[in-house]
Design an enzyme around this catalytic site. Structure first.
Site, PDB file in Angstrom:
ATOM      1  N   SER A 197       0.857  -1.113   0.049  1.00  0.00           N
ATOM      2  CA  SER A 197       0.047  -0.020   0.130  1.00  0.00           C
ATOM      3  C   SER A 197       0.859   1.324  -0.119  1.00  0.00           C
ATOM      4  O   SER A 197       1.870   1.419  -0.693  1.00  0.00           O
ATOM      5  CB  SER A 197      -0.925  -0.041   1.125  1.00  0.00           C
ATOM      6  N   GLU A 313      -8.695  -5.107  -5.145  1.00  0.00           N
ATOM      7  CA  GLU A 313      -8.232  -4.365  -3.889  1.00  0.00           C
ATOM      8  C   GLU A 313      -9.248  -3.283  -3.202  1.00  0.00           C
ATOM      9  O   GLU A 313      -9.409  -3.370  -1.891  1.00  0.00           O
ATOM     10  CB  GLU A 313      -7.216  -3.247  -4.422  1.00  0.00           C
ATOM     11  N   HIS A 384      -7.942  -5.858  -1.019  1.00  0.00           N
ATOM     12  CA  HIS A 384      -6.441  -4.791  -0.429  1.00  0.00           C
ATOM     13  C   HIS A 384      -6.014  -5.319   1.083  1.00  0.00           C
ATOM     14  O   HIS A 384      -7.010  -5.877   1.984  1.00  0.00           O
ATOM     15  CB  HIS A 384      -6.813  -3.577  -0.181  1.00  0.00           C
TER      16      HIS A 384
END
Length: 445
Positions: A197, A313, A384
């Site tokens: 991330s 995600e 994610h």
């Protein structure tokens, strides 16, 4: 208080002697850890200054403190007790080194430097969710976890204050690694930076940063929101104007409390406002935005790249918004939500990961591109952060996560062993092993 990991009894203590000093470490869980080591110091809103060699023996048996940060209730929905026993302290420029319990200075093991994510506003290198013990034990690597400045303290400049301070922190940590990691059994010629991330976004920008040359040989860029990284100058300037009155001295609590007000200035700037803090082009150590691709091209022949995303995600963020989650469970509307998940995943994550891989190869570098789709019934396949419990299987943190709902922990462990094998294999050779698990699709170029 949380349920974080505790230091081992003093009877298990060990020592490492490096150019930076002699550090008392601790053995446990099949690894040896030297934790909370200073790599730099910094005044508020000022660049880091490298830590001089320590006189005497340094006790390196306490976790690195977290950068002061506002509460992140969304993290509590994803992981159990995300910060464990960590304290917050503005004096947070520390790192922790974890090595196999039989490593010695001559081991020459691959080094993997972890850069945590959290939208540049939350997280810490020593958070329990990133416990590297399994990766270190199984794959015989050295893992260095870095804590750096976040939010208004680390990723907002302008109006007379320097930008990219958190990125400068990371560069200083990598210099410490280059100078000292051999004493812990690491190979200074086989340093891989890996992150997820915002941590991956930072790594991608380190590849273009002035002063980064020679600090790492390989990079793993996972789920980087590179689709939000361009065209941010006006937004950052508006935020910096709001932050200009924040004090450079005094209690840090006032600065942290004001961060929400500063971030609110980003709301009018569309999708980029979803991650208001971040890197700023044209401020050290980054080139101007129009020079970014040329800077990436210059570093490509010297850095092997593994870049990729999870397949869905944005599904995590849908799940964290109750109205959207309810809509996603409605048969007709659910299909529309899924199309939106796929479209935003591509817009924010996948499209620019593909572009980065193509540019890297075209400039003479080696790049592999992956898509990870692990998941199961009742879980959030490909969401994610689904890769984090696979890399760092700290069961008390991850077992109850909605990311893993309906998946037996034994399956998480088995899948994680495969991911750790692939990541560590890349750290050793710069190549993805020929055999990868079925939930990992790889384009080797």
């Amino acid at each position: 208080m949380g349920r974080g990991r505790q230091p081992q009894p003093a009877a298990t203590a060990l020592r490492f002697t490096a150019p930076a000093g002699t550090f008392t470490a601790r053995r446990g869980d099949g690894v040896v850890r030297a934790t909370g080591i200073r790599y730099a110091r910094a005044e508020r809103f000022a660049p880091p200054v490298p830590e001089p060699p320590a006189a005497g023996v340094v006790d390196a048996t306490s976790w690195s403190p977290a950068c002061p940060q506002p509460p992140a209730p969304e993290l509590e929905l994803v992981v159990t007790d995300p910060m464990g026993e960590l304290v917050a302290d503005e004096d947070c420029l520390r790192l922790s080194v974890t090595v196999p319990d039989d490593a010695d200075p001559g081991s020459g093991l691959p080094v993997m430097v972890w850069v945590h994510g959290g939208s540049y506003v939350s997280g810490a290198g020593d958070a329990p969710a990133y416990d590297p013990a399994a990766l270190v034990r199984e794959q015989r690597v050295v893992v260095v976890a870095v804590t750096y400045r976040l939010g208004v303290l680390g990723f907002l400049g302008g109006h007379g204050r320097p930008a990219n301070l958190g990125l400068l922190d990371l560069l200083q940590a990598l210099r410490w690694v280059r100078e000292n990691v051999a004493a812990f059994g690491g190979d200074t010629d086989a340093v891989t930076v890996f992150g997820e991330s915002a941590g991956a976004d930072a790594i991608a920008h380190l590849m273009a940063a002035d002063g980064a040359r020679g600090l790492f040989r390989r990079a793993v860029v996972s789920s980087a929101p590179l689709g939000l990284s361009r065209g941010r100058a006006r937004m950052s300037d508006a935020m910096a104007a709001e932050a200009a009155s924040l004090p450079a001295t005094g209690p840090v609590a006032a600065v942290v409390e004001a961060q929400a007000r500063v971030a609110a200035r980003a709301r009018r700037y569309g999708l980029a406002g979803a991650m208001p803090f971040g890197t700023q082009y044209g401020s050290p150590p980054l080139p101007a935005e129009e020079e970014l691709e040329a800077a990436w091209a210059r570093s490509a022949p010297e850095v092997d790249l593994l870049v990729g995303t999870n397949s869905r995600e944005v599904a995590l963020f849908v799940a964290l918004l109750p109205p959207a989650a309810r809509l996603a469970r409605t048969p007709g509307a659910g299909r529309a939500v899924e199309r939106l998940v796929r479209a935003l995943t591509r817009r924010i994550y996948a499209r620019d990961a593909e572009r980065l891989a193509r540019r890297h190869r075209a400039a003479g570098g080696r790049a592999a591109l992956y898509t990870l789709s692990f998941g199961g019934p009742g879980a959030l396949p490909g969401a994610h952060a689904i890769d984090l419990p696979l890399l760092f299987p700290h069961r008390p943190t991850w077992a109850a996560s909605p990311l893993l709902a309906g998946i037996p922990w034994e399956e998480v462990e088995a899948a994680g062993r495969e991911v750790r094998r692939v990541w560590a294999g890349f750290a050793r050779t710069g190549e993805v092993p020929a055999d990868v698990p079925p939930f990992l699709r790889v384009d080797r170029g």
